[in-house]
Design a protein around this motif. Sequence first.
Motif, PDB file in Angstrom:
ATOM      1  N   TRP A   1     -14.469  -3.737   2.500  1.00  0.00           N
ATOM      2  CA  TRP A   1     -13.229  -3.866   3.258  1.00  0.00           C
ATOM      3  C   TRP A   1     -13.014  -5.332   3.617  1.00  0.00           C
ATOM      4  O   TRP A   1     -13.956  -6.118   3.720  1.00  0.00           O
ATOM      5  CB  TRP A   1     -13.284  -3.014   4.526  1.00  0.00           C
ATOM      6  CG  TRP A   1     -13.068  -1.555   4.257  1.00  0.00           C
ATOM      7  CD1 TRP A   1     -13.747  -0.778   3.361  1.00  0.00           C
ATOM      8  CD2 TRP A   1     -12.120  -0.714   4.878  1.00  0.00           C
ATOM      9  NE1 TRP A   1     -13.278   0.504   3.406  1.00  0.00           N
ATOM     10  CE2 TRP A   1     -12.271   0.575   4.321  1.00  0.00           C
ATOM     11  CE3 TRP A   1     -11.162  -0.910   5.855  1.00  0.00           C
ATOM     12  CZ2 TRP A   1     -11.486   1.656   4.712  1.00  0.00           C
ATOM     13  CZ3 TRP A   1     -10.398   0.170   6.248  1.00  0.00           C
ATOM     14  CH2 TRP A   1     -10.554   1.435   5.681  1.00  0.00           C
TER      15      TRP A   1
ATOM     16  N   SER B   1      -8.484  -1.605   3.905  1.00  0.00           N
ATOM     17  CA  SER B   1      -9.183  -0.848   2.868  1.00  0.00           C
ATOM     18  C   SER B   1      -9.174  -1.615   1.550  1.00  0.00           C
ATOM     19  O   SER B   1      -8.332  -2.488   1.341  1.00  0.00           O
ATOM     20  CB  SER B   1      -8.505   0.511   2.666  1.00  0.00           C
ATOM     21  OG  SER B   1      -7.278   0.355   1.977  1.00  0.00           O
ATOM     22  N   PRO B   2     -10.096  -1.290   0.646  1.00  0.00           N
ATOM     23  CA  PRO B   2     -10.152  -1.977  -0.645  1.00  0.00           C
ATOM     24  C   PRO B   2      -8.895  -1.759  -1.482  1.00  0.00           C
ATOM     25  O   PRO B   2      -8.592  -2.565  -2.351  1.00  0.00           O
ATOM     26  CB  PRO B   2     -11.359  -1.357  -1.356  1.00  0.00           C
ATOM     27  CG  PRO B   2     -12.081  -0.576  -0.346  1.00  0.00           C
ATOM     28  CD  PRO B   2     -11.168  -0.323   0.802  1.00  0.00           C
ATOM     29  N   LYS B   3      -8.151  -0.699  -1.212  1.00  0.00           N
ATOM     30  CA  LYS B   3      -6.938  -0.416  -1.981  1.00  0.00           C
ATOM     31  C   LYS B   3      -5.719  -1.116  -1.407  1.00  0.00           C
ATOM     32  O   LYS B   3      -4.633  -1.003  -1.945  1.00  0.00           O
ATOM     33  CB  LYS B   3      -6.671   1.089  -2.026  1.00  0.00           C
ATOM     34  CG  LYS B   3      -7.667   1.850  -2.847  1.00  0.00           C
ATOM     35  CD  LYS B   3      -7.239   3.295  -2.946  1.00  0.00           C
ATOM     36  CE  LYS B   3      -8.185   4.071  -3.841  1.00  0.00           C
ATOM     37  NZ  LYS B   3      -7.789   5.482  -3.957  1.00  0.00           N
ATOM     38  N   GLY B   4      -5.858  -1.815  -0.306  1.00  0.00           N
ATOM     39  CA  GLY B   4      -4.711  -2.443   0.336  1.00  0.00           C
ATOM     40  C   GLY B   4      -4.929  -3.915   0.575  1.00  0.00           C
ATOM     41  O   GLY B   4      -6.010  -4.452   0.387  1.00  0.00           O
ATOM     42  N   THR B   5      -3.876  -4.560   0.983  1.00  0.00           N
ATOM     43  CA  THR B   5      -3.915  -5.965   1.364  1.00  0.00           C
ATOM     44  C   THR B   5      -3.154  -6.110   2.666  1.00  0.00           C
ATOM     45  O   THR B   5      -2.536  -5.160   3.143  1.00  0.00           O
ATOM     46  CB  THR B   5      -3.254  -6.869   0.308  1.00  0.00           C
ATOM     47  OG1 THR B   5      -1.843  -6.571   0.274  1.00  0.00           O
ATOM     48  CG2 THR B   5      -3.858  -6.671  -1.070  1.00  0.00           C
TER      49      THR B   5
ATOM     50  N   GLU C   1      -0.426  -2.475   2.567  1.00  0.00           N
ATOM     51  CA  GLU C   1      -1.564  -1.726   3.063  1.00  0.00           C
ATOM     52  C   GLU C   1      -1.556  -0.283   2.606  1.00  0.00           C
ATOM     53  O   GLU C   1      -0.530   0.337   2.477  1.00  0.00           O
ATOM     54  CB  GLU C   1      -1.566  -1.774   4.581  1.00  0.00           C
ATOM     55  CG  GLU C   1      -1.744  -3.174   5.105  1.00  0.00           C
ATOM     56  CD  GLU C   1      -1.498  -3.250   6.584  1.00  0.00           C
ATOM     57  OE1 GLU C   1      -1.785  -2.284   7.296  1.00  0.00           O
ATOM     58  OE2 GLU C   1      -1.016  -4.289   7.018  1.00  0.00           O
ATOM     59  N   HIS C   2      -2.722   0.221   2.388  1.00  0.00           N
ATOM     60  CA  HIS C   2      -2.954   1.617   2.044  1.00  0.00           C
ATOM     61  C   HIS C   2      -3.533   2.313   3.284  1.00  0.00           C
ATOM     62  O   HIS C   2      -3.174   3.428   3.594  1.00  0.00           O
ATOM     63  CB  HIS C   2      -3.930   1.659   0.867  1.00  0.00           C
ATOM     64  CG  HIS C   2      -4.381   3.005   0.468  1.00  0.00           C
ATOM     65  ND1 HIS C   2      -3.516   3.979   0.031  1.00  0.00           N
ATOM     66  CD2 HIS C   2      -5.604   3.562   0.430  1.00  0.00           C
ATOM     67  CE1 HIS C   2      -4.208   5.063  -0.266  1.00  0.00           C
ATOM     68  NE2 HIS C   2      -5.472   4.840  -0.032  1.00  0.00           N
TER      69      HIS C   2
ATOM     70  N   GLU D   1      -2.442   9.257   1.137  1.00  0.00           N
ATOM     71  CA  GLU D   1      -3.596   8.950   0.296  1.00  0.00           C
ATOM     72  C   GLU D   1      -4.655   8.182   1.087  1.00  0.00           C
ATOM     73  O   GLU D   1      -5.852   8.444   0.962  1.00  0.00           O
ATOM     74  CB  GLU D   1      -3.164   8.144  -0.927  1.00  0.00           C
ATOM     75  CG  GLU D   1      -4.280   7.904  -1.910  1.00  0.00           C
ATOM     76  CD  GLU D   1      -3.836   7.085  -3.118  1.00  0.00           C
ATOM     77  OE1 GLU D   1      -4.716   6.759  -3.932  1.00  0.00           O
ATOM     78  OE2 GLU D   1      -2.646   6.757  -3.241  1.00  0.00           O
ATOM     79  N   GLY D   2      -4.216   7.257   1.926  1.00  0.00           N
ATOM     80  CA  GLY D   2      -5.153   6.504   2.761  1.00  0.00           C
ATOM     81  C   GLY D   2      -5.887   7.401   3.733  1.00  0.00           C
ATOM     82  O   GLY D   2      -7.082   7.233   3.975  1.00  0.00           O
TER      83      GLY D   2
ATOM     84  N   ASP E   1      -8.453   9.255   1.662  1.00  0.00           N
ATOM     85  CA  ASP E   1      -9.516   8.376   1.179  1.00  0.00           C
ATOM     86  C   ASP E   1     -10.369   7.758   2.285  1.00  0.00           C
ATOM     87  O   ASP E   1     -11.559   7.522   2.087  1.00  0.00           O
ATOM     88  CB  ASP E   1      -8.939   7.235   0.336  1.00  0.00           C
ATOM     89  CG  ASP E   1      -8.342   7.699  -0.981  1.00  0.00           C
ATOM     90  OD1 ASP E   1      -8.577   8.860  -1.374  1.00  0.00           O
ATOM     91  OD2 ASP E   1      -7.638   6.895  -1.607  1.00  0.00           O
TER      92      ASP E   1
END
Length: 192
Positions: A65, A82-86, A90-91, A175-176, A179
């Motif tokens: 993260w 999260s690794p899927k967001g910035t 953001e996720h 989804e966040g 996950d």
Amino acid sequence: MCDIINWSFIIAYFMKLSRLASVVLSLVLFGFGCGSKATTSDVPDGYTRFGVPAKHWSIGYPNKWTLDESKKESGGLVYFYSPKGTKDQEHANINVNALSGIGSASAAEMITAQKSALEANGAKNVTGNETTIPAGPAVVFTYSVTQGSTQLFGKQYGLFNGSNFYVLTFTGDEEGKTDFLSTFEEMTKTFK
């Protein structure tokens, strides 16, 4: 993602409750102390402990993260993305906030004040209850909010420690939530 919390509502509520309107309650978020990172044995494998000694708190977060302290000294929050967001897309995110000067409110008073603040900021389906987390007695809230066309889920834990009130918040899209809500619960277990 939006910061759904407007803590001025809570502060005003407690000023009204305690009739200390002449006392200015300061929102001191982490002061000017430096944060520190360390990998320790009291967090799960793959986690790093981050803390702000000046505000007497620390939390473990997953190594993958992103830690964002950019708002810390401007009266903002410390975020974990999260690794899927910035920061811009953001996720899911988790943030920690330390508030000073709130006083010693009961859990019922905190639930009433925070529920009102969340609803005043557009949150729907707000629930608030007393609970206990490893760091001690707490209040927990869940809610939903719409940002643009995206439905977001939020969960918060709030707890007193001396004269500080700490808030740990998760915000994520569907989804966040699927996950990373469990990651938030794991991080909450490491908070001290």
